[in-house]
Design an enzyme around this catalytic site. Structure first.
Site, PDB file in Angstrom:
ATOM      1  N   LEU A 374      -3.571  -8.970  -0.236  1.00  0.00           N
ATOM      2  CA  LEU A 374      -5.026  -9.107  -0.291  1.00  0.00           C
ATOM      3  C   LEU A 374      -5.664  -8.898   1.083  1.00  0.00           C
ATOM      4  O   LEU A 374      -6.866  -8.732   1.185  1.00  0.00           O
ATOM      5  CB  LEU A 374      -5.414 -10.495  -0.810  1.00  0.00           C
ATOM      6  CG  LEU A 374      -5.410 -10.677  -2.329  1.00  0.00           C
ATOM      7  CD1 LEU A 374      -5.596 -12.140  -2.673  1.00  0.00           C
ATOM      8  CD2 LEU A 374      -6.500  -9.846  -2.981  1.00  0.00           C
ATOM      9  N   LEU A 382     -13.899  -4.830   2.178  1.00  0.00           N
ATOM     10  CA  LEU A 382     -15.200  -5.453   1.937  1.00  0.00           C
ATOM     11  C   LEU A 382     -15.959  -5.723   3.237  1.00  0.00           C
ATOM     12  O   LEU A 382     -17.164  -5.439   3.320  1.00  0.00           O
ATOM     13  CB  LEU A 382     -15.024  -6.724   1.116  1.00  0.00           C
ATOM     14  CG  LEU A 382     -14.531  -6.466  -0.317  1.00  0.00           C
ATOM     15  CD1 LEU A 382     -14.126  -7.765  -0.978  1.00  0.00           C
ATOM     16  CD2 LEU A 382     -15.604  -5.760  -1.133  1.00  0.00           C
ATOM     17  N   VAL A 499     -16.471  -9.590  -5.669  1.00  0.00           N
ATOM     18  CA  VAL A 499     -15.139  -8.980  -5.661  1.00  0.00           C
ATOM     19  C   VAL A 499     -14.178  -9.765  -4.777  1.00  0.00           C
ATOM     20  O   VAL A 499     -14.580 -10.348  -3.779  1.00  0.00           O
ATOM     21  CB  VAL A 499     -15.245  -7.514  -5.183  1.00  0.00           C
ATOM     22  CG1 VAL A 499     -13.864  -6.906  -4.985  1.00  0.00           C
ATOM     23  CG2 VAL A 499     -16.021  -6.695  -6.201  1.00  0.00           C
ATOM     24  N   GLU A 500     -12.904  -9.765  -5.139  1.00  0.00           N
ATOM     25  CA  GLU A 500     -11.830 -10.472  -4.422  1.00  0.00           C
ATOM     26  C   GLU A 500     -12.023 -11.983  -4.453  1.00  0.00           C
ATOM     27  O   GLU A 500     -11.605 -12.700  -3.547  1.00  0.00           O
ATOM     28  CB  GLU A 500     -11.754 -10.004  -2.955  1.00  0.00           C
ATOM     29  CG  GLU A 500     -11.480  -8.534  -2.777  1.00  0.00           C
ATOM     30  CD  GLU A 500     -10.009  -8.182  -2.959  1.00  0.00           C
ATOM     31  OE1 GLU A 500      -9.230  -9.075  -3.318  1.00  0.00           O
ATOM     32  OE2 GLU A 500      -9.658  -7.015  -2.758  1.00  0.00           O
ATOM     33  N   GLY A 501     -12.630 -12.506  -5.517  1.00  0.00           N
ATOM     34  CA  GLY A 501     -12.891 -13.933  -5.619  1.00  0.00           C
ATOM     35  C   GLY A 501     -14.319 -14.226  -5.215  1.00  0.00           C
ATOM     36  O   GLY A 501     -14.775 -13.823  -4.147  1.00  0.00           O
TER      37      GLY A 501
END
Length: 803
Positions: A374, A382, A499-501
């Site tokens: 990640l 991001l 996005v990504e949590g």
């Protein structure tokens, strides 16, 4: 009186020994010797009433058996009841990744000599050439208005260019045909694309962040690498990765998708494999993907993997061709931006066991794989989009605020507007500094805490910058059309935040939750000792850790108090610190020590309940993150020649970051549920009040004025984005008009001051009168008329016959 002085002297010695973290046996010996020496002056110190308690305390601390019986074991039993047990998934998440400078900040005593050795990342000649050529060429192909409103997709030539020029293989090693770029280069590439088209940036971003390419490189078998990586590098294979589903978004540990180990037919032969059932959504590139990475929970009811006693393996990752029988790619989602995004389904899809990424040996290790990979998504992709947005806002909103006039004044000169423009400028500076330190940290491994900070704070800073920009540009930013240079950045904010949590989860649970475990020198190992099945062994291990932990806590408390009393003055700074940075480093020392102390106090008082006290843990995460951001700003500032503009931007940025850290510390103590502890925290940390105030009005006005000028920081930030000068381009219209205004110099101001004194029905006639009165020269007339036409055109919005 002599007894009081003696006791003060003893406590002073203990404080010094604790502060210096002298070994327990040596410290105890020194205290006893000092006690006896003072006893010759103050005889009552040698009386049984004084000596017996001293001997008991010294014995309990230094004799292992006594210490474990009277101190360690009771603490062990209390904490074991209050601390929540760790699931396999949580353990894997906490063990995954590495730590870097953020660990130093958590220690309470950052090693500034180590920090001084950190150099910011640099591009190779190949990476710079790619940015100057291929990336610029791609940007020239893109028109976000056309992409959003006509095509709902990138133009075919852009897709082909992305494939042909290796944009999908930036992270893939050269031996497989990839470009093997650094994390910093990847970030720079994505930023430049994003400054032109967020849709194109997301399209290029996904194959280079969390997805099959990165997982294969780190965990794939040689056969898998040779099968897939060359195609991914060339763009003949388009990847996507299915993680989130209708019942599991941020909580990936609860995904209901399953893989059952069984036997089945593949290419005419019976093989051991998996029967997969899954439903995924929000999967970027799914509609065009040729290969799908998939996360699911693996079960082996028949023991076919070789361990008859193990039925549940946990999260596993596999790689499946998109055209494999049973795979179903659903219709496109509409995330508000026309990048390819959609669902993936499958019921009883059989795949051979060696399609697990890394083969059967990696069964059940998918969660750790995902957490470690990640880093690219959170630390590179991001934040690079956010940084591009911040830098474009700086450039275009600053230019627009100089061009646009109200009440015969540039709108950027109004103090209300400057409050927003200064923040836009400070945010752009912060984002670039943050990006550079984070990508440098990624060179050392996969720092999971640092990248969580990067994802959350970069996207939140972008959100604020875009909102300020919309406020300033107003209706010009609201009315959509080919002229609008802000609306698509505004549309992209929710995607980046989610996005990504989701950012709420990242702030409330991840930054401090992982930070405490990964960055604290003892906590994670202590928790492991408490969960040891052999309790006696666990207590012995815990005893060593807890004794060292106690010394660490007491040292930080003493350090915090000393730094609080001196407001950080006299504390150490990097050897290369200059007159601008030295005092800021000292403030970081105080806040770092305070953060380390209150973290341990909170963990001691609340135990496992701190995990559920998300409002408190979020504030601890805010302190930690903003200390890191402040360090990034100082490092970035030191990497540039000292100019007045550089100093003003850096001062505003670091003042904002440390004020946020300080405010989070204050709010933490104000809301701590145990009153006396809250008062202790405030007494320790800020006994004389705040050490960092918000940016002053003078600083705000100064930065607001600088943002309207072609200052060195504006020029420096231009290298990270694509700057169009085309008069018909959305951004180029503003930029070219601004440059025309700068080229006029004082001539435009002269015209504005005199226009109401001149005769004529229109500007052309008034200019002729100005020439006749020798206010301007004849050759300046056309220049002023041309600029005025461009100025007027720049503030117009689009209108349509039919929507």
């Amino acid at each position: 009186m002599s007894l009081l002085l003696a006791l003060i002297a003893i406590w002073a010695l203990i404080a010094i020994l604790v502060l210096r973290q002298v070994a327990l046996a040596a410290a105890s010996t020194l205290v006893v010797i000092f006690w006896v020496v003072l006893g010759a002056i103050v005889p009552c110190l040698l009386s049984p009433w004084a000596l017996v308690p001293l001997i008991v305390v010294i014995a309990v601390l230094n004799v292992g058996g006594l210490r474990r019986a009277f101190l360690t074991k009771p603490v062990f039993n209390i904490l074991k009841k209050t601390m929540p047990s760790m699931s396999v998934t949580e353990r894997e998440a906490l063990e995954a990744g590495t730590t870097w400078w953020e660990k130093q900040l958590f220690s309470g005593k950052p090693d500034w000599n180590e920090f001084a050795q950190i150099g910011l990342p640099q591009l190779s000649a190949e990476e710079q050439s790619f940015l100057d050529n291929e990336v610029s060429q791609l940007c020239e192909m893109l028109n976000e208005w056309d992409i959003y409103n006509s095509r709902k997709d990138l133009p075919p030539e852009a897709w082909q260019f992305l494939k042909d020029k290796g944009f999908f293989g930036l992270i893939i090693p050269k031996e497989f045909g990839g470009r093997e770029f650094s994390h910093y280069a990847q970030s720079r590439v994505m930023s430049k694309i994003a400054s032109r088209s967020g849709t194109a940036a997301v399209t290029a971003m996904v194959p280079n962040s969390l997805g099959p390419g990165e997982l294969l490189m780190n965990y794939g078998t040689e056969e898998q690498k040779n099968r897939w990586l060359p195609g991914l590098a060339k763009g003949t294979e388009i990847p996507c990765f299915g993680l989130t589903g209708p019942e599991a978004g941020s909580d990936a540990g609860s995904i209901p998708d399953t893989g059952i180990v069984c036997k089945g037919m593949h290419e005419g032969q019976e093989v051991v494999g998996l029967r997969l059932t899954f439903s995924k959504r929000w999967i970027t590139l799914a509609p065009v993907a040729t290969v799908v990475g998939l996360a699911f929970k693996l079960y082996d009811p028949e023991g076919l993997l070789g361990d008859a006693g193990k039925k549940e393996y946990g999260i596993t990752c596999a790689l499946i061709p998109a055209n494999h029988p049973g795979m179903e790619i659903g219709k496109r989602h509409n995330p508000g931006s026309p990048f390819m995004n959609g669902p993936i389904f499958g019921t009883d899809v059989f795949i051979p066991i060696d399609w697990i990424i890394g083969g059967a040996a990696m069964a059940g290790k998918g969660w750790r794989m995902l957490i470690e990979c990640l880093g690219a998504g959170r630390g590179v992709s991001l934040p690079s989009l956010s940084t591009a947005s911040g830098e474009m806002n700086y450039r275009l909103v600053g230019a627009y605020a100089r061009i646009r006039r109200q009440f015969n004044t540039e709108i950027g000169k109004f103090e209300g507007v400057q409050e927003a423009t200064a923040d836009i400028a400070g945010t752009a500076y912060t984002l670039e500094a943050f990006r550079q330190l984070v990508t440098k940290g990624l060179e050392t491994g996969s720092p999971s805490v640092m990248t969580a900070m990067a994802k959350y704070h970069a996207t939140e800073l972008m959100r604020k910058s875009v909102e300020h920009s919309m406020d300033i540009v107003g209706g010009r930013a609201i009315q959509q059309g080919p002229r609008n240079f802000l609306v698509y950045s505004y549309h992209s904010v929710p995607v980046a935040i989610t996005v990504e949590g989701a950012n709420i989860l990242t702030r409330s649970l991840m930054i401090f939750g992982q930070g405490a475990m990964r960055c604290h020198p003892y906590l994670f190992n202590e928790m492991q000792a408490m969960q040891d099945e052999d309790q006696e062994r666990g207590i012995k291990t815990f005893d060593k850790l807890f004794t060292a932990h106690l010394g660490h806590v007491l040292s930080n408390i003493v350090r915090t108090k000393l730094l609080g009393l001196t407001r950080g003055h006299f504390s150490s700074v990097p050897a290369n610190a200059d007159d601008f940075s030295a005092r800021w480093y000292q403030r970081i020392n105080l806040l770092s020590a305070s953060f380390a102390s209150i973290s341990d106090i909170a963990l001691a008082v609340l135990g496992g309940n701190l995990k559920r006290r998300e409002l408190l843990s979020a504030r601890l995460g805010d302190i930690h993150s903003n200390l890191f951001i402040a360090c990034a700003i100082l490092k970035y500032h030191s990497a540039h020649p000292r100019t007045h503009a550089e100093d003003v931007h850096a001062e505003y940025a670091i003042t904002t970051a440390l004020n946020k850290a300080q405010q989070a510390l204050i709010e933490f103590s104000d809301n701590f549920p145990v009153g006396w502890v809250a008062k202790l925290v405030r007494y320790l940390t800020l006994p004389w009040g705040k050490i960092v105030l918000k940016p002053t009005d003078d600083l705000t006005r100064e930065l607001g004025d600088l943002m309207l000028e072609e200052n060195p920081v504006r020029q420096s930030l231009a290298q990270y984005v694509y700057v169009s000068h085309e008069a018909e381009d959305a951004a180029g219209r503003v930029e070219s008009t601004y440059q025309m205004l700068l080229a006029l110099g004082p001539l435009w101001t002269t015209w504005l001051k005199n226009q109401n004194k001149l005769s004529g029905a229109n500007m052309a006639e008034k200019l002729q009168d100005a020439v006749s009165k020798n206010i301007i020269q004849p050759q300046d007339v056309n220049r002023l008329l041309e600029y005025d036409a461009r100025r007027f055109d720049c503030v117009l919005t689009d209108a349509f016959d039919k929507l």
